[in-house]
Design an enzyme around this catalytic site. Structure first.
Site, PDB file in Angstrom:
ATOM      1  N   LYS A   1      54.921 -48.185 -32.804  1.00  9.64           N
ATOM      2  CA  LYS A   1      54.452 -49.510 -33.204  1.00  9.64           C
ATOM      3  C   LYS A   1      53.259 -49.966 -32.356  1.00  9.64           C
ATOM      4  O   LYS A   1      52.440 -50.753 -32.802  1.00  9.64           O
ATOM      5  CB  LYS A   1      55.577 -50.546 -33.079  1.00  9.64           C
TER       6      LYS A   1
HETATM    7  C1  LIG Z   1      59.466 -48.417 -36.983  1.00 11.38           C
HETATM    8  C2  LIG Z   1      59.892 -47.068 -36.643  1.00 11.38           C
HETATM    9  C3  LIG Z   1      60.063 -46.076 -37.617  1.00 11.38           C
HETATM   10  C4  LIG Z   1      59.881 -46.367 -39.087  1.00 11.38           C
HETATM   11  O1  LIG Z   1      58.534 -46.586 -39.430  1.00 11.38           O
HETATM   12  P1  LIG Z   1      58.181 -47.340 -40.788  1.00 11.38           P
HETATM   13  O2  LIG Z   1      56.721 -47.553 -40.736  1.00 11.38           O
HETATM   14  O3  LIG Z   1      58.948 -48.627 -40.765  1.00 11.38           O
HETATM   15  O4  LIG Z   1      58.613 -46.451 -41.903  1.00 11.38           O
HETATM   16  C5  LIG Z   1      60.409 -44.810 -37.215  1.00 11.38           C
HETATM   17  N1  LIG Z   1      60.624 -44.518 -35.910  1.00 11.38           N
HETATM   18  C6  LIG Z   1      60.483 -45.449 -34.942  1.00 11.38           C
HETATM   19  C7  LIG Z   1      60.752 -45.067 -33.535  1.00 11.38           C
HETATM   20  C8  LIG Z   1      60.088 -46.748 -35.270  1.00 11.38           C
HETATM   21  O5  LIG Z   1      59.955 -47.646 -34.300  1.00 11.38           O
END
Ligand SMILES: *Cc1c(COP(=O)(O)O)cnc(C)c1O
Length: 495
Positions: free
Chosen positions: A112
């Protein structure tokens, strides 16, 4: 050519990039989508010679067309700096026949950060460009990782406040500690009694309440979103696919134009949608492999053409993917429906009402780019152990879901096309599950001691993000019922 942003639910809406970033969500409840997907305008060979910041500029300039070159480069420079503990920003690691694209070297050790380290800069720039006087209130629902990354990005940023809602019993202890120790007068962290979908629905409801928006405006506030529904999150995520491809090219591991697969552990469908956009920009990507955990609503969707959230919500060891309503899928639906906002609105109304919808055969045809599968809890743990035992490489539970799904794909197809696996979190964020997968018997050990054990095992230093919260005091302890989120917002803002 300027890119405008349309709503997936109302064909009459058309705004500039900066306005779409400020608004987050369209007033009709739809998501902003580019009116066309721009093509890369520098060659892959040239991109191979650029660093992360330069690649990011070449991608983002094509989408955020009302930002000046100077504005964009300033935002990029402030985001992708020494906050990241790897000079490459997103390094790649080859292990067991695939490349792991490590997207977790930012301040909160999850992918993120790739978008949330730049979003606050894009948003303040957008506010300045649009002469916004109101204070911007970022409202975020998190399944664990978005929350801390958004808090880290917005804490102390003048002209903004940030409120994060997370499922009180649905995140890892490290994730929770990261959030509740967040400093900054402009921050609020609230645990809700419900799951992530409840948090996300609550936030969406507050966003689409026009009367509340008017009242906020009179009081000098306006909402925006740091969730992956914001186009300002999606666009920065396209960059690392272009970066990954061109690194393989630079290292002579692929030939220019050779297609590769990408494998993405998926929850809200933002990360994999960014890969889809990259592919549509001309990046030579082959299959987009969508990996789910036991909440396998997307796997069922790709297999049957029916999206059905009416099922039990499973709490897994990959909590950031414990999601039954993948918000960003709406952007894909809109595109495969021939950019038809009326049709998309109908399908989303069915999802809101009956909790399910079915796409027609024509739309299913357009899903050929994708392959969906899922990994059970046992398969996920076994994959962590396998990779550790065969390569000494320790991956987190989310990455392990993707890695396990990739192995299923290989077993099914014997397809030897090269593959990049999005590695979305550091194993230090999910230490307990990771350590138990490698070698059981850690139940009695507390989380920080586990991090030290993992450090010895993986021969990797405990990341700063974990060291920082070891002794940090808890500053947020607010909780609320899922249907009381608006009251909590009002109380914080004093309205
Ligand atoms: C948010 C997240 C995901 C999922 O990603 P999306 O964009 O919501 O599909 C997968 N792995 C981790 C560690 C995340 O923080």
């Amino acid at each position: 050519m300027e890119v405008f942003y349309k709503s997936t639910r109302d064909s009459g809406v058309c705004v500039r990039a900066s306005e779409a970033i400020l608004k987050g969500l369209s007033e009709d409840g739809g998501l902003f989508v580019p009116d066309h997907i721009p093509a890369l305008d520098v060659s892959l060979g040239e991109l191979a010679g650029m660093d992360y910041r330069q690649v990011a500029y070449e991608v983002m300039k094509l989408y955020l067309t009302d930002f000046t070159e100077e504005e964009l480069k300033t935002c990029i420079g402030r985001a992708y700096d020494s906050k990241f503990d790897a000079p490459e920003i997103a390094p790649m690691r080859e292990a067991s026949g695939a490349w792991y694209l490590e997207l977790f070297h930012g301040p909160t050790i999850a992918f993120k950060d790739m978008a949330l380290s730049i979003l606050p800069h894009l948003m303040i720039t957008a506010a300045r460009k649009n002469r916004i006087k109101n204070e911007i209130v970022i409202l975020t629902a998190t399944s664990g990782d978005t929350g801390k990354a958004a808090l880290a990005g917005f804490a102390g940023v003048e002209g903004t406040k940030i409120i994060v809602f997370y499922p009180k019993n649905g995140v890892s202890p490290i994730q929770e500690k990261q959030m509740v120790t967040q400093k900054g007068d402009n921050t609020l962290v609230v645990g809700i009694h419900g799951n992530f979908d409840d948090a996300q629905s609550g936030v969406k409801k507050i966003f689409s309440d026009r009367k509340l928006a008017e009242e906020m405006d009179r009081r000098g506030f306006q909402f925006s979103s740091a969730n992956s529904i914001n186009i300002g999150r999606l666009v920065p995520q396209i960059c690392y696919y272009v970066y990954a491809y061109t690194r393989l090219l630079a290292q002579g591991r692929i030939k220019e134009g050779e297609k590769i697969h990408v494998v993405v552990p998926t929850g809200n469908f933002g990360n994999i949608l960014a890969a889809y956009y990259a592919k549509n920009m001309g990046l030579p990507l082959d299959r987009l492999i969508c990996a789910s955990n036991e909440n396998k609503v997307l796997y069922d969707f790709f297999r049957t053409g029916t999206y059905d959230r009416n099922r039990e919500f499973v709490l897994t060891s990959s909590p950031s993917m414990d999601i039954l309503i993948s918000s960003n899928l709406e952007r894909l639906i809109y595109r495969i429906a021939g950019e038809n906002a009326d049709r998309t609105r109908e399908l989303m109304a069915a999802l809101g009402g009956q909790g399910r919808y079915e796409i027609d055969p024509g739309m299913r045809e357009s899903l050929q780019d994708f392959y969906g599968n899922y990994a059970s809890e046992t398969e996920t743990a076994a994959e962590i152990r396998r990779l550790y035992e065969t390569c000494g490489y320790v991956i987190d539970t989310h990455t392990a879901v993707a890695s396990a799904v990739y192995r299923k794909y290989l077993a099914e197809t014997q397809d030897t096309t090269k593959a990049v696996i999005a590695s979305t979190a550091s194993p230090f964020k999910f230490t307990r599950s990771v350590m138990n997968a490698i070698d059981g018997g850690y139940d009695a050990m507390e989380d920080f001691a586990l991090a030290d054990e993992l450090s010895k095992l993986a021969k990797v230093r405990v990341p700063n993000a974990v060291e920082e919260i070891r002794t940090a005091p808890v500053v947020h302890d607010k909780q609320c019922e899922a249907d009381k989120m608006e009251d909590t917002v009002r109380e914080f803002l004093g309205i």
